[in-house]
Design a protein around this motif. Structure first.
Motif, PDB file in Angstrom:
ATOM      1  N   VAL A   7       0.849  -1.188   0.000  1.00  0.00           N
ATOM      2  CA  VAL A   7       0.000   0.000   0.000  1.00  0.00           C
ATOM      3  C   VAL A   7       0.886   1.239   0.000  1.00  0.00           C
ATOM      4  O   VAL A   7       1.892   1.312   0.710  1.00  0.00           O
ATOM      5  N   ASP A   8       0.541   2.218  -0.812  1.00  0.00           N
ATOM      6  CA  ASP A   8       1.244   3.487  -0.984  1.00  0.00           C
ATOM      7  C   ASP A   8       2.544   3.374  -1.779  1.00  0.00           C
ATOM      8  O   ASP A   8       3.259   4.361  -1.924  1.00  0.00           O
ATOM      9  N   ASP A   9       2.900   2.191  -2.291  1.00  0.00           N
ATOM     10  CA  ASP A   9       4.030   2.094  -3.216  1.00  0.00           C
ATOM     11  C   ASP A   9       3.637   2.765  -4.524  1.00  0.00           C
ATOM     12  O   ASP A   9       2.464   2.869  -4.858  1.00  0.00           O
ATOM     13  N   ARG A  10       4.619   3.217  -5.271  1.00  0.00           N
ATOM     14  CA  ARG A  10       4.358   3.889  -6.537  1.00  0.00           C
ATOM     15  C   ARG A  10       5.005   3.116  -7.672  1.00  0.00           C
ATOM     16  O   ARG A  10       6.033   2.486  -7.501  1.00  0.00           O
ATOM     17  N   LEU A  11       4.379   3.187  -8.853  1.00  0.00           N
ATOM     18  CA  LEU A  11       4.877   2.525 -10.050  1.00  0.00           C
ATOM     19  C   LEU A  11       5.128   3.552 -11.137  1.00  0.00           C
ATOM     20  O   LEU A  11       4.364   4.508 -11.272  1.00  0.00           O
ATOM     21  N   LEU A  12       6.158   3.328 -11.917  1.00  0.00           N
ATOM     22  CA  LEU A  12       6.382   4.100 -13.128  1.00  0.00           C
ATOM     23  C   LEU A  12       5.952   3.201 -14.267  1.00  0.00           C
ATOM     24  O   LEU A  12       6.496   2.114 -14.449  1.00  0.00           O
ATOM     25  N   ARG A  26       7.912 -12.978 -19.546  1.00  0.00           N
ATOM     26  CA  ARG A  26       7.645 -13.663 -18.287  1.00  0.00           C
ATOM     27  C   ARG A  26       8.396 -13.004 -17.140  1.00  0.00           C
ATOM     28  O   ARG A  26       9.555 -12.659 -17.279  1.00  0.00           O
ATOM     29  N   GLY A  27       7.707 -12.821 -16.032  1.00  0.00           N
ATOM     30  CA  GLY A  27       8.315 -12.228 -14.846  1.00  0.00           C
ATOM     31  C   GLY A  27       8.132 -10.729 -14.730  1.00  0.00           C
ATOM     32  O   GLY A  27       8.321 -10.171 -13.655  1.00  0.00           O
ATOM     33  N   GLN A  28       7.773 -10.048 -15.826  1.00  0.00           N
ATOM     34  CA  GLN A  28       7.572  -8.598 -15.765  1.00  0.00           C
ATOM     35  C   GLN A  28       6.248  -8.264 -15.077  1.00  0.00           C
ATOM     36  O   GLN A  28       5.294  -9.035 -15.128  1.00  0.00           O
ATOM     37  N   ILE A  29       6.200  -7.112 -14.454  1.00  0.00           N
ATOM     38  CA  ILE A  29       4.969  -6.602 -13.859  1.00  0.00           C
ATOM     39  C   ILE A  29       4.298  -5.718 -14.901  1.00  0.00           C
ATOM     40  O   ILE A  29       4.950  -4.883 -15.519  1.00  0.00           O
ATOM     41  N   VAL A  30       3.004  -5.938 -15.107  1.00  0.00           N
ATOM     42  CA  VAL A  30       2.258  -5.187 -16.112  1.00  0.00           C
ATOM     43  C   VAL A  30       1.025  -4.546 -15.489  1.00  0.00           C
ATOM     44  O   VAL A  30       0.529  -4.990 -14.456  1.00  0.00           O
ATOM     45  N   VAL A  31       0.541  -3.501 -16.127  1.00  0.00           N
ATOM     46  CA  VAL A  31      -0.700  -2.829 -15.741  1.00  0.00           C
ATOM     47  C   VAL A  31      -1.653  -2.971 -16.919  1.00  0.00           C
ATOM     48  O   VAL A  31      -1.279  -2.705 -18.056  1.00  0.00           O
ATOM     49  N   PHE A  32      -2.877  -3.410 -16.652  1.00  0.00           N
ATOM     50  CA  PHE A  32      -3.871  -3.574 -17.707  1.00  0.00           C
ATOM     51  C   PHE A  32      -5.241  -3.211 -17.154  1.00  0.00           C
ATOM     52  O   PHE A  32      -5.412  -3.053 -15.959  1.00  0.00           O
ATOM     53  N   THR A  33      -6.206  -3.076 -18.036  1.00  0.00           N
ATOM     54  CA  THR A  33      -7.570  -2.746 -17.637  1.00  0.00           C
ATOM     55  C   THR A  33      -8.436  -3.989 -17.782  1.00  0.00           C
ATOM     56  O   THR A  33      -8.381  -4.664 -18.805  1.00  0.00           O
ATOM     57  N   ALA A  34      -9.223  -4.286 -16.756  1.00  0.00           N
ATOM     58  CA  ALA A  34     -10.098  -5.461 -16.777  1.00  0.00           C
ATOM     59  C   ALA A  34     -11.470  -5.087 -16.245  1.00  0.00           C
ATOM     60  O   ALA A  34     -11.620  -4.106 -15.518  1.00  0.00           O
ATOM     61  N   GLY A  41     -23.799  -5.833  -8.347  1.00  0.00           N
ATOM     62  CA  GLY A  41     -24.191  -6.596  -9.528  1.00  0.00           C
ATOM     63  C   GLY A  41     -23.725  -5.992 -10.837  1.00  0.00           C
ATOM     64  O   GLY A  41     -23.739  -6.652 -11.852  1.00  0.00           O
ATOM     65  N   GLY A  42     -23.300  -4.738 -10.842  1.00  0.00           N
ATOM     66  CA  GLY A  42     -22.809  -4.122 -12.066  1.00  0.00           C
ATOM     67  C   GLY A  42     -21.351  -4.446 -12.306  1.00  0.00           C
ATOM     68  O   GLY A  42     -20.748  -5.244 -11.604  1.00  0.00           O
ATOM     69  N   SER A  43     -20.794  -3.838 -13.324  1.00  0.00           N
ATOM     70  CA  SER A  43     -19.364  -4.040 -13.563  1.00  0.00           C
ATOM     71  C   SER A  43     -18.734  -2.700 -13.924  1.00  0.00           C
ATOM     72  O   SER A  43     -19.401  -1.769 -14.347  1.00  0.00           O
ATOM     73  N   SER A  44     -17.429  -2.628 -13.725  1.00  0.00           N
ATOM     74  CA  SER A  44     -16.697  -1.411 -14.041  1.00  0.00           C
ATOM     75  C   SER A  44     -15.322  -1.803 -14.553  1.00  0.00           C
ATOM     76  O   SER A  44     -14.884  -2.939 -14.396  1.00  0.00           O
ATOM     77  N   ARG A  45     -14.647  -0.858 -15.166  1.00  0.00           N
ATOM     78  CA  ARG A  45     -13.296  -1.096 -15.667  1.00  0.00           C
ATOM     79  C   ARG A  45     -12.310  -0.703 -14.576  1.00  0.00           C
ATOM     80  O   ARG A  45     -12.431   0.366 -13.993  1.00  0.00           O
ATOM     81  N   ARG A  46     -11.353  -1.596 -14.269  1.00  0.00           N
ATOM     82  CA  ARG A  46     -10.356  -1.329 -13.232  1.00  0.00           C
ATOM     83  C   ARG A  46      -8.969  -1.585 -13.777  1.00  0.00           C
ATOM     84  O   ARG A  46      -8.762  -2.523 -14.524  1.00  0.00           O
ATOM     85  N   ARG A  47      -8.031  -0.777 -13.352  1.00  0.00           N
ATOM     86  CA  ARG A  47      -6.634  -1.040 -13.684  1.00  0.00           C
ATOM     87  C   ARG A  47      -6.107  -2.075 -12.702  1.00  0.00           C
ATOM     88  O   ARG A  47      -6.311  -1.969 -11.502  1.00  0.00           O
ATOM     89  N   MET A  48      -5.433  -3.073 -13.243  1.00  0.00           N
ATOM     90  CA  MET A  48      -4.893  -4.157 -12.440  1.00  0.00           C
ATOM     91  C   MET A  48      -3.376  -4.191 -12.604  1.00  0.00           C
ATOM     92  O   MET A  48      -2.859  -3.883 -13.678  1.00  0.00           O
ATOM     93  N   VAL A  49      -2.667  -4.575 -11.562  1.00  0.00           N
ATOM     94  CA  VAL A  49      -1.211  -4.716 -11.587  1.00  0.00           C
ATOM     95  C   VAL A  49      -0.911  -6.180 -11.276  1.00  0.00           C
ATOM     96  O   VAL A  49      -1.243  -6.665 -10.197  1.00  0.00           O
ATOM     97  N   LYS A  50      -0.312  -6.880 -12.233  1.00  0.00           N
ATOM     98  CA  LYS A  50      -0.042  -8.309 -12.075  1.00  0.00           C
ATOM     99  C   LYS A  50       1.308  -8.655 -12.702  1.00  0.00           C
ATOM    100  O   LYS A  50       1.918  -7.856 -13.402  1.00  0.00           O
ATOM    101  N   ARG A  51       1.757  -9.895 -12.471  1.00  0.00           N
ATOM    102  CA  ARG A  51       3.015 -10.384 -13.029  1.00  0.00           C
ATOM    103  C   ARG A  51       2.710 -11.336 -14.184  1.00  0.00           C
ATOM    104  O   ARG A  51       1.808 -12.161 -14.096  1.00  0.00           O
TER     105      ARG A  51
END
Length: 107
Positions: A7-12, A26-34, A41-51
């Motif tokens: 929490v409160d870490d920052r990404l470039l 493989r192994g890189q951290i990526v940001v994408f929208t899902a 019950g609704g849905s929204s677009r969220r930015r996700m940070v995953k490996r």
């Protein structure tokens, strides 16, 4: 993404157009929208940070199918060309490709 990101870490974030030869790997951290489902019950677009766990053309064994006795039965996933399979570092609570499926590289 704990323990890697807290929490409160920052990404470039660098757009993939800048790194076309080595992105994503493989192994890189990526940001994408899902699409994320809301409790209402609704849905929204969220930015996700995953490996990135696997890239197009790879096969990966994912152990998220638990049997009644607590033993994990791995499932094989073939990643299509132009896609990536992403996993959160905190696998037990992560919402990742096990839920969203393969993510297109262009995202």
């Amino acid at each position: 993404m704990a323990p890697t990101l807290l929490v409160d870490d920052r990404l470039l974030v660098i757009r993939s157009a800048v790194l076309t030869r080595c992105f994503p790997a493989r192994g890189q951290i990526v940001v994408f929208t899902a699409d994320a489902k809301n409790p209402e019950g609704g849905s929204s677009r969220r930015r996700m940070v995953k490996r990135v766990a696997a890239t197009g053309g790879d096969s990966i064994l994912v152990g998220d199918n638990f049997l009644a006795d607590g033993v994990c039965e791995p499932k094989r996933v073939d990643v299509p060309a132009g896609g990536v399979y992403v996993l959160g570092d905190n696998r037990r609570v992560s919402r990742d490709s096990r839920e969203y499926g393969c993510i297109p590289s262009r995202q």
